[in-house]
Design a protein around this motif. Structure first.
Motif, PDB file in Angstrom:
ATOM      1  N   TYR A 135       0.973  -1.183   0.102  1.00 32.22           N
ATOM      2  CA  TYR A 135       0.057  -0.037   0.066  1.00 32.22           C
ATOM      3  C   TYR A 135       0.953   1.201  -0.061  1.00 32.22           C
ATOM      4  CZ  TYR A 135      -4.283  -2.649   0.967  1.00 32.22           C
ATOM      5  OH  TYR A 135      -5.122  -3.451   0.869  1.00 32.22           O
ATOM      6  N   ASP A 136       1.948   1.307   0.842  1.00 31.53           N
ATOM      7  CA  ASP A 136       3.062   2.427   0.771  1.00 31.53           C
ATOM      8  C   ASP A 136       3.325   2.929  -0.472  1.00 31.53           C
ATOM      9  OD1 ASP A 136       2.398   2.646   3.465  1.00 31.53           O
ATOM     10  OD2 ASP A 136       4.319   1.698   3.970  1.00 31.53           O
ATOM     11  N   VAL A 137       3.792   1.804  -1.035  1.00 27.08           N
ATOM     12  CA  VAL A 137       4.376   1.911  -2.557  1.00 27.08           C
ATOM     13  C   VAL A 137       3.333   2.441  -3.514  1.00 27.08           C
ATOM     14  CG1 VAL A 137       5.337   0.659  -4.636  1.00 27.08           C
ATOM     15  CG2 VAL A 137       6.442   0.114  -2.224  1.00 27.08           C
ATOM     16  N   ARG A 138       2.219   2.002  -3.493  1.00 23.92           N
ATOM     17  CA  ARG A 138       0.831   2.280  -4.364  1.00 23.92           C
ATOM     18  C   ARG A 138       0.675   3.671  -4.186  1.00 23.92           C
ATOM     19  NH1 ARG A 138      -4.758   0.517  -2.617  1.00 23.92           N
ATOM     20  NH2 ARG A 138      -4.081   2.107  -1.134  1.00 23.92           N
ATOM     21  N   ASP A 139       0.507   4.128  -2.895  1.00 25.79           N
ATOM     22  CA  ASP A 139       0.081   5.429  -2.468  1.00 25.79           C
ATOM     23  C   ASP A 139       1.337   6.235  -2.654  1.00 25.79           C
ATOM     24  OD1 ASP A 139      -2.121   4.470  -1.764  1.00 25.79           O
ATOM     25  OD2 ASP A 139      -1.734   4.502   0.299  1.00 25.79           O
ATOM     26  N   GLY A 380       8.655  -4.313  -4.463  1.00 27.57           N
ATOM     27  CA  GLY A 380       7.317  -3.253  -4.413  1.00 27.57           C
ATOM     28  C   GLY A 380       6.172  -3.756  -3.617  1.00 27.57           C
ATOM     29  N   GLY A 381       6.539  -4.697  -2.742  1.00 28.81           N
ATOM     30  CA  GLY A 381       5.696  -5.326  -1.665  1.00 28.81           C
ATOM     31  C   GLY A 381       6.341  -5.816  -0.443  1.00 28.81           C
ATOM     32  N   ALA A 382       7.766  -5.930  -0.509  1.00 29.79           N
ATOM     33  CA  ALA A 382       8.293  -6.282   0.668  1.00 29.79           C
ATOM     34  C   ALA A 382       9.844  -6.253   0.534  1.00 29.79           C
ATOM     35  CB  ALA A 382       8.083  -7.829   0.975  1.00 29.79           C
ATOM     36  N   VAL A 383      10.545  -5.977   1.608  1.00 26.43           N
ATOM     37  CA  VAL A 383      12.071  -5.952   1.239  1.00 26.43           C
ATOM     38  C   VAL A 383      12.727  -7.012   2.291  1.00 26.43           C
ATOM     39  CG1 VAL A 383      12.063  -4.080   3.158  1.00 26.43           C
ATOM     40  CG2 VAL A 383      13.857  -4.430   1.487  1.00 26.43           C
ATOM     41  N   SER A 401      13.971  -0.293   2.560  1.00 28.10           N
ATOM     42  CA  SER A 401      12.476  -0.394   2.584  1.00 28.10           C
ATOM     43  C   SER A 401      12.026  -0.744   1.212  1.00 28.10           C
ATOM     44  CB  SER A 401      12.065   1.156   2.590  1.00 28.10           C
ATOM     45  OG  SER A 401      12.266   1.804   1.524  1.00 28.10           O
ATOM     46  N   ALA A 402      10.856  -0.907   1.208  1.00 29.91           N
ATOM     47  CA  ALA A 402      10.179  -1.302  -0.269  1.00 29.91           C
ATOM     48  C   ALA A 402      10.523   0.060  -1.149  1.00 29.91           C
ATOM     49  CB  ALA A 402       8.750  -1.555  -0.089  1.00 29.91           C
ATOM     50  N   ASP A 420      12.272   5.138  -2.594  1.00 31.88           N
ATOM     51  CA  ASP A 420      11.817   4.262  -1.356  1.00 31.88           C
ATOM     52  C   ASP A 420      10.240   4.469  -1.256  1.00 31.88           C
ATOM     53  OD1 ASP A 420      11.576   6.536   0.327  1.00 31.88           O
ATOM     54  OD2 ASP A 420      13.593   6.183   1.339  1.00 31.88           O
ATOM     55  N   SER A 421       9.717   3.542  -0.137  1.00 33.61           N
ATOM     56  CA  SER A 421       8.572   3.717   0.001  1.00 33.61           C
ATOM     57  C   SER A 421       7.780   4.898   0.692  1.00 33.61           C
ATOM     58  CB  SER A 421       7.853   2.598   0.937  1.00 33.61           C
ATOM     59  OG  SER A 421       8.566   2.580   2.116  1.00 33.61           O
ATOM     60  N   ARG A 422       9.005   5.813   1.168  1.00 30.62           N
ATOM     61  CA  ARG A 422       8.627   7.089   1.788  1.00 30.62           C
ATOM     62  C   ARG A 422       8.556   8.195   0.955  1.00 30.62           C
ATOM     63  NH1 ARG A 422      11.088   3.885   5.455  1.00 30.62           N
ATOM     64  NH2 ARG A 422      13.143   4.516   4.707  1.00 30.62           N
TER      65      ARG A 422
END
Length: 532
Positions: A135-139, A380-383, A401-402, A420-422
């Motif tokens: 979800y973090d990567v998507r958003d 894209g969903g885990a690291v 991070s993802a 990164d996911s952030r």
């Protein structure tokens, strides 16, 4: 008579409400876009006949395409569309609107093949984990970067869902998570080993193949593959090749159907940029190790990479390892990580515009189109943390991070970024394509009969060669990482025979690079070994 009319009315009312009560349980989602067509797919909870209205204005969807047979798995191909044009669409069952009615149900057709214009790509791998990182990567992408521009293609690098690639996992790990993305962005998938968990590897039948429609007939450019496991397509001035690293190993041999098709496809390509992608990376030291001799990773490196490099492919995108890794531009490394040496690096710089280190790839001159950048973006969903991430071909690696990538191409400039996911940019590089200088003689063409002896050497090293003409050059010794350790000669070398002898003292035993460089283009690199 009156009873019969009542029965007919009740049947008509039941049928009407049955149609109206049909629900879309998957999609709509876009597939196999070209400059003149688009495939729209969706699933309903009951078998009904549907129709798609579409047009270039949200309130004027005047074109209509209707199905002829009731089904739950709907696939409609809209034809005779205008190139690089935005269309809006809606899905109906009878008069009941099932999907659509707002501007998020839209698509943009491809530009004409070869068109030079800004192109924006989103790249994710191994994303279908159904967790917060997905979800973090998507958003992170959708709420920031996507909000500011259209996504021309979304590249999937395999292991699109977990754990077995079942239809239910595609529903919960893909279609339920990305509904708005999928209905307005064309996804361009390749399969991963987890997608193959529910696939018959011989017949290529299973949920992955049933759920997606690929341009296997060359309708989007490229040579027809007649296979949905691997295919190619053009978007503007980029040629894409999606390959299958999940087939049984003997199907990835150098003379396999996929390899023979790949040679034919690349030989017929007319676009200046070529991006290839598949799941299992030829180079990685992340949560998987590409040195595994009997892995699909090794087979792809041995059989596929030489073909890609022969035809000057620019970037290779892969997943599988749950981290990010990005190589230097390299050429000719087909063995294990221990076999890599400095001579296989086309450039040893970062490629970052901020450091004035943008890669230049010459399309003419000595060694045209040489240098491919290999990327692993399988987070894209885990690291997976704690791995050494020390493959020598890599310039940068990340496992905190993802994350995801964007690639922007405009004419002969390519800009790639890893987030990164952030939302922080953790890596970036650029490539500029240019023609090589005309009328320039390469150093390799001047140097003849090069002999380096003894090799291995213990103290004295002799370098002997003949020059076609007088030229300025330097003869250097570098360590295996490309750091200069000694200059053997620097000056003007005469035409005809040349010989230089150097005393090597104080060096550790091991491998070194002997490099001859000069005022002419190119350089000559040879591996030498110091042995006491």
């Amino acid at each position: 008579m009156r009873l019969s009319l009542i029965v007919l009315c009740l049947l008509f009312t039941y049928t009407l409400f049955a149609f109206q009560d049909s629900l879309v349980t998957r999609g709509p989602y876009l597939q196999s876009g070209t400059h003149q067509s688009m495939v729209i797919r969706w699933r309903t909870d009951s078998a009904v006949v549907c129709k798609v209205s579409y047009g270039t204005q949200p309130a004027a969807q005047t074109s209509l395409l209707e199905e002829t047979t009731p089904t739950t798995e709907h696939e409609v191909k809209l034809n005779a569309l205008n190139a690089f044009t935005k269309y809006y669409y809606s899905v109906y069952s009878g008069q009941a609107l099932l999907a659509g009615g707002d501007t998020t149900y839209s698509f943009v057709t491809n530009p004409l093949p070869g068109t030079v214009q800004p192109i924006h790509l989103w790249v994710t791998g191994d994303m279908g984990k159904r967790n917060q990182q997905q979800y973090d990567v998507r958003d992170g992408y959708w709420n920031s970067i996507k909000a500011n521009r259209h996504t021309d293609a979304w590249l999937w690098l395999g292991d699109n869902v977990y754990t077995d690639g079942t239809d239910e996992e595609y529903q919960t790990g893909m279609f339920d998570i990305y509904p708005e993305v999928l209905r307005s962005t064309v996804s361009r998938p390749c399969p991963g080993n987890h997608d193959y968990g529910a696939i018959n590897a011989i017949s290529n039948d299973g949920p992955y193949y049933q759920n997606f429609t690929m341009p296997k007939l060359g309708e989007a450019g490229g040579v027809p593959s007649n296979e949905e496991g691997y295919y190619s397509y053009d978007y503007g001035n980029i040629h894409f090749v999606s390959l299958n690293s999940e087939m049984l190993l003997w199907y990835i041999s150098s003379n396999s159907q996929m390899c023979n098709w790949l040679r034919n496809d690349l030989a017929n390509n007319q676009q200046p940029w070529v991006i290839a992608y598949w799941h299992q990376p030829p180079y990685t030291k992340g949560s998987h190790d590409s040195d595994d001799a009997f892995s699909n990773m090794s087979f792809m490196r041995t059989n596929i990479v030489p073909i890609l490099e022969e035809y000057g492919v620019d970037i290779v995108l892969t997943g599988h390892s749950h981290n990010y890794e990005r190589s230097y531009p390299i050429y000719g490394h087909y063995g294990t990580s221990d076999d890599f040496n400095f001579t296989m690096q086309v450039s040893a710089t970062s490629g970052k515009p901020s450091e004035n280190a943008t890669y230049t790839k010459y399309t003419t001159g000595p060694n045209p189109n040489r240098g491919t950048i290999y990327i692993v973006c399988g987070n894209g969903g885990a690291v997976t943390s704690g791995e050494p991430l020390n493959h020598p071909v890599m310039y940068f690696s990340h496992q905190d991070s993802a994350g995801y990538m964007t690639i922007d191409v405009n004419g002969l400039q390519l800009d790639a970024k890893y987030y990164d996911s952030r939302g922080n940019i953790r890596d970036d590089f650029s490539i500029t394509k240019a023609t090589g200088p005309t009328g320039v003689v390469a150093l390799q063409d001047l140097v003849q009969d090069l002999t380096i002896y003894p090799n291995p050497f213990s103290e004295f090293l002799h370098v002997q060669f003949s020059l076609k003409e007088k030229t300025s050059l330097a003869i250097e010794v570098l360590d295996i990482n490309g750091k200069l350790v000694q200059t053997l000669f620097s000056g003007v070398a005469k035409a005809g025979p040349n010989k230089h002898t150097a005393l090597i003292n104080g060096f550790a035993t091991g491998n070194y690079i002997l490099r001859i460089k000069g005022e002419k283009t190119g350089s000559i690199n040879k591996l030498v070994t110091l042995s006491r």
